[in-house]
Motif scaffolding. Structure first.
Motif, PDB file in Angstrom:
ATOM      1  N   LYS A  15       0.863  -1.184   0.000  1.00  0.00           N
ATOM      2  CA  LYS A  15       0.000   0.000   0.000  1.00  0.00           C
ATOM      3  C   LYS A  15       0.896   1.230   0.000  1.00  0.00           C
ATOM      4  CE  LYS A  15      -4.515  -0.690   2.077  1.00  0.00           C
ATOM      5  NZ  LYS A  15      -5.116  -1.823   1.941  1.00  0.00           N
ATOM      6  N   GLU A  16       1.210   1.727  -1.179  1.00  0.00           N
ATOM      7  CA  GLU A  16       2.217   2.792  -1.281  1.00  0.00           C
ATOM      8  C   GLU A  16       1.770   4.071  -0.572  1.00  0.00           C
ATOM      9  OE1 GLU A  16       5.109   2.291  -1.890  1.00  0.00           O
ATOM     10  OE2 GLU A  16       5.206   0.510  -3.160  1.00  0.00           O
ATOM     11  N   GLY A  17       0.461   4.390  -0.685  1.00  0.00           N
ATOM     12  CA  GLY A  17      -0.037   5.624  -0.066  1.00  0.00           C
ATOM     13  C   GLY A  17       0.174   5.608   1.445  1.00  0.00           C
ATOM     14  N   ALA A  18      -0.271   4.520   2.056  1.00  0.00           N
ATOM     15  CA  ALA A  18      -0.155   4.405   3.513  1.00  0.00           C
ATOM     16  C   ALA A  18       1.305   4.344   3.938  1.00  0.00           C
ATOM     17  CB  ALA A  18      -0.884   3.150   3.981  1.00  0.00           C
ATOM     18  N   ARG A  19       2.098   3.667   3.178  1.00  0.00           N
ATOM     19  CA  ARG A  19       3.524   3.556   3.494  1.00  0.00           C
ATOM     20  C   ARG A  19       4.180   4.940   3.477  1.00  0.00           C
ATOM     21  NH1 ARG A  19       6.149  -1.062   3.261  1.00  0.00           N
ATOM     22  NH2 ARG A  19       8.014   0.032   2.531  1.00  0.00           N
ATOM     23  N   LYS A  20       3.784   5.746   2.422  1.00  0.00           N
ATOM     24  CA  LYS A  20       4.368   7.079   2.278  1.00  0.00           C
ATOM     25  C   LYS A  20       3.989   7.943   3.466  1.00  0.00           C
ATOM     26  CE  LYS A  20       4.922  10.298  -1.535  1.00  0.00           C
ATOM     27  NZ  LYS A  20       4.421  10.637  -2.864  1.00  0.00           N
ATOM     28  N   LYS A  21       2.689   7.852   3.855  1.00  0.00           N
ATOM     29  CA  LYS A  21       2.191   8.638   4.987  1.00  0.00           C
ATOM     30  C   LYS A  21       2.978   8.321   6.261  1.00  0.00           C
ATOM     31  CE  LYS A  21      -2.245   9.504   7.132  1.00  0.00           C
ATOM     32  NZ  LYS A  21      -3.579   8.971   7.202  1.00  0.00           N
ATOM     33  N   LEU A  22       3.423   7.081   6.361  1.00  0.00           N
ATOM     34  CA  LEU A  22       4.189   6.667   7.554  1.00  0.00           C
ATOM     35  C   LEU A  22       5.687   6.892   7.384  1.00  0.00           C
ATOM     36  CD1 LEU A  22       2.269   3.349   8.234  1.00  0.00           C
ATOM     37  CD2 LEU A  22       2.267   5.378   9.702  1.00  0.00           C
ATOM     38  N   GLY A  23       6.045   7.503   6.281  1.00  0.00           N
ATOM     39  CA  GLY A  23       7.460   7.817   6.047  1.00  0.00           C
ATOM     40  C   GLY A  23       8.264   6.629   5.590  1.00  0.00           C
TER      41      GLY A  23
ATOM     42  N   GLY B   7       9.834   4.279   2.762  1.00  0.00           N
ATOM     43  CA  GLY B   7      10.277   4.425   1.381  1.00  0.00           C
ATOM     44  C   GLY B   7       9.742   3.297   0.515  1.00  0.00           C
ATOM     45  N   PRO B   8       9.864   3.451  -0.805  1.00  0.00           N
ATOM     46  CA  PRO B   8       9.399   2.374  -1.683  1.00  0.00           C
ATOM     47  C   PRO B   8      10.240   1.104  -1.493  1.00  0.00           C
ATOM     48  CG  PRO B   8      10.501   4.116  -2.949  1.00  0.00           C
ATOM     49  CD  PRO B   8      10.479   4.592  -1.542  1.00  0.00           C
TER      50      PRO B   8
END
Ligand code: SF4
Ligand code: SF4
Ligand code: SF4
Length: 451
Positions: free
Chosen positions: A412-420, A422-423
């Motif tokens: 889940k890239e969106g949620a991962r990004k929100k949590l800081g 990285g890809p």
């Protein structure tokens, strides 16, 4: 005790020579040597002779035993009636010493003497106590896997207890233990301990005799018994010969009746023809046909499973209460499913959605005293169910996803990004796809699902 005198009695050689044949074959297969002694008479039959003249009864019985004692053997008989007569004679003359002296005075004219020191054993007792179910089972080439078999002991193998001290006179189990060792499922039934009633025929009470027969045979039929095992020629006569009379009167009964020695002979690889089983009045063919079919199913099961381990689980069932799925789902019973497999219901189990409920948590393996467990069985069952096209829809979907992407879920890239976070690096899905030639695999998987 592998060398002894045999006492056939009158009924077996006169009416059922095929029983004599199977007993001889069985002794031979088990390495027993029998001695046949000249000069024997009827044991004599207890009820008819003794009622007329107890003195003749005990004298004739003691004479038969004295012949065996003189030869120096113990005695085995395949007849409940003879067994009962000899046991009663031994018990009676042990305490009635004046009578024994009188009988011995008579026997002296034939240079015989009755001491009562010989051992008298029924052949079922010999199998149970001197051979043992384990040894009997070890020689079976073709067990009775999936067959439902009931046992009729016959009163005179067990009673009266002061004279006969073998199995429990009211709740015997020892013949069943032999039948179980041969791979069959023993069926308990309410009229198990009911006398065969055959004696009533001898005193002119034909209808009473048939009533006994009918009651037991219908009980067996209601319990879906494939065959009834007897160990007494009189009982065999009642259930085979008199059942045939009931059949001729259009009674809807069909229970094949086998002597225990015939069952052992079949398991040891002897053909029904060799054992003379075509001489039975009630055809044993349905029993033989089902047995053959079960053997085919067993070979099929043996391709994928260790059948001896399945049999152990089927008789044990100890870990069922520890299975976490059983605790929450009353419809899941892994032991019942293994029992179905052992009974030959392979396709039924593979089509059962319950197969997919096993968590493969290995709790059963950890709890198992024999280090067996059922998780591997269920894993194999799932594999076979997929081949059969019998699986939840989620299984091919997940498999296809793995084979095309190498994962079972996209990050889940969106949620991962929100949590800081990285890809993640690229997956190796393409590599797996290439390695496994997965287009073909997926096509195969899809076509199974369409069947
Ligand atoms: S008990 Fe029956 S079979 Fe045995 S010897 Fe007597 S009559 Fe014959
Ligand atoms: S592995 Fe399967 S059968 Fe064994 S305890 Fe776990 S869920 Fe039950
Ligand atoms: S896994 Fe072990 S404990 Fe469980 S039924 Fe089988 S033999 Fe018994």
């Amino acid at each position: 005790m592998k060398e002894f005198a045999v006492f056939w009695g009158c009924t077996i050689p006169a009416r059922f020579p095929f029983i004599e044949k199977s007993v001889r074959v069985m002794f031979d297969d088990l390495g027993a040597q029998i001695h046949e002694l000249p000069g024997h008479t009827c044991c004599p039959e207890g009820t008819l002779v003794k009622a007329n003249d107890p003195d003749s009864f005990f004298t004739a019985a003691a004479r038969n035993l004295a012949i065996v004692e003189k030869a120096g053997w113990d005695l085995v008989t395949p007849c409940n009636g003879c067994y009962s007569t000899f046991k009663e004679c031994q018990s009676h003359l042990k305490t009635h010493w004046r009578e024994r002296d009188t009988i011995n005075d008579r026997l002296a004219t034939e240079d015989l003497h009755y001491d009562g020191t010989l051992q008298v054993v029924h052949f079922a007792e010999w199998l149970s106590e001197h051979m043992g179910p384990g040894l009997i089972a070890s020689k079976a080439k073709k067990p009775f896997w999936g067959m439902n078999i009931a046992v009729h002991y016959g009163c005179h193998l067990l009673r009266p207890q002061p004279a006969v001290k073998w199995d429990d006179p009211l709740h015997p189990t020892k013949v069943e233990a032999i039948v179980t060792a041969l791979g069959a499922t023993v069926v308990d039934y309410p009229t198990k301990m009911q006398c065969c009633g055959g004696y009533l025929d001898r005193v002119g009470e034909r209808e009473g005799s048939l009533a006994f027969n009918r009651r037991k045979l219908y009980d067996l039929q209601n319990h879906q018994v494939d065959a009834l095992i007897t160990v007494c020629p009189s009982c065999f006569q009642q259930f085979d010969l008199n059942q045939a009379a009931l059949q001729r009167a259009n009674e809807p009964i069909h229970i094949p009746v086998l002597y225990l020695s015939e069952l052992i002979g079949l398991a040891y690889g002897h053909s029904p023809d060799e054992l003379g089983m075509d001489m039975h009045r009630v055809s044993v063919q349905p029993f033989l046909d089902k047995w053959e079919a079960r053997s085919v199913e067993k070979s099929r099961l043996a391709q994928d499973f260790d059948v001896s381990l399945l049999n152990k689980c089927d008789t044990c069932r100890a870990c069922k209460d520890d299975c976490p799925v059983c605790k929450v789902d009353p419809k899941f019973d892994p032991c019942d499913m293994i029992g179905q497999l052992v009974s030959g219901e392979i396709d039924e189990v593979l089509d059962d959605p319950n197969v997919w409920k096993c968590l493969e948590c290995y709790t059963c393996l950890e709890m198992c005293h024999s280090d067996i467990g059922m998780a591997e069985t269920f894993r194999k069952l799932k594999e076979l169910a997929i081949v059969r096209g019998s699986r939840p829809d989620s299984i091919p979907q997940s498999y296809e996803m793995f084979m095309t992407t190498g994962t079972l879920g996209k990050p889940k890239e969106g949620a991962r990004k929100k949590l800081g976070l990285g890809p993640l690096p690229p997956t190796g899905g393409d590599a797996v796809k290439k390695l496994m030639g997965c287009d073909a695999v997926i096509a195969a998987c899809d076509s199974e699902g369409e069947e």
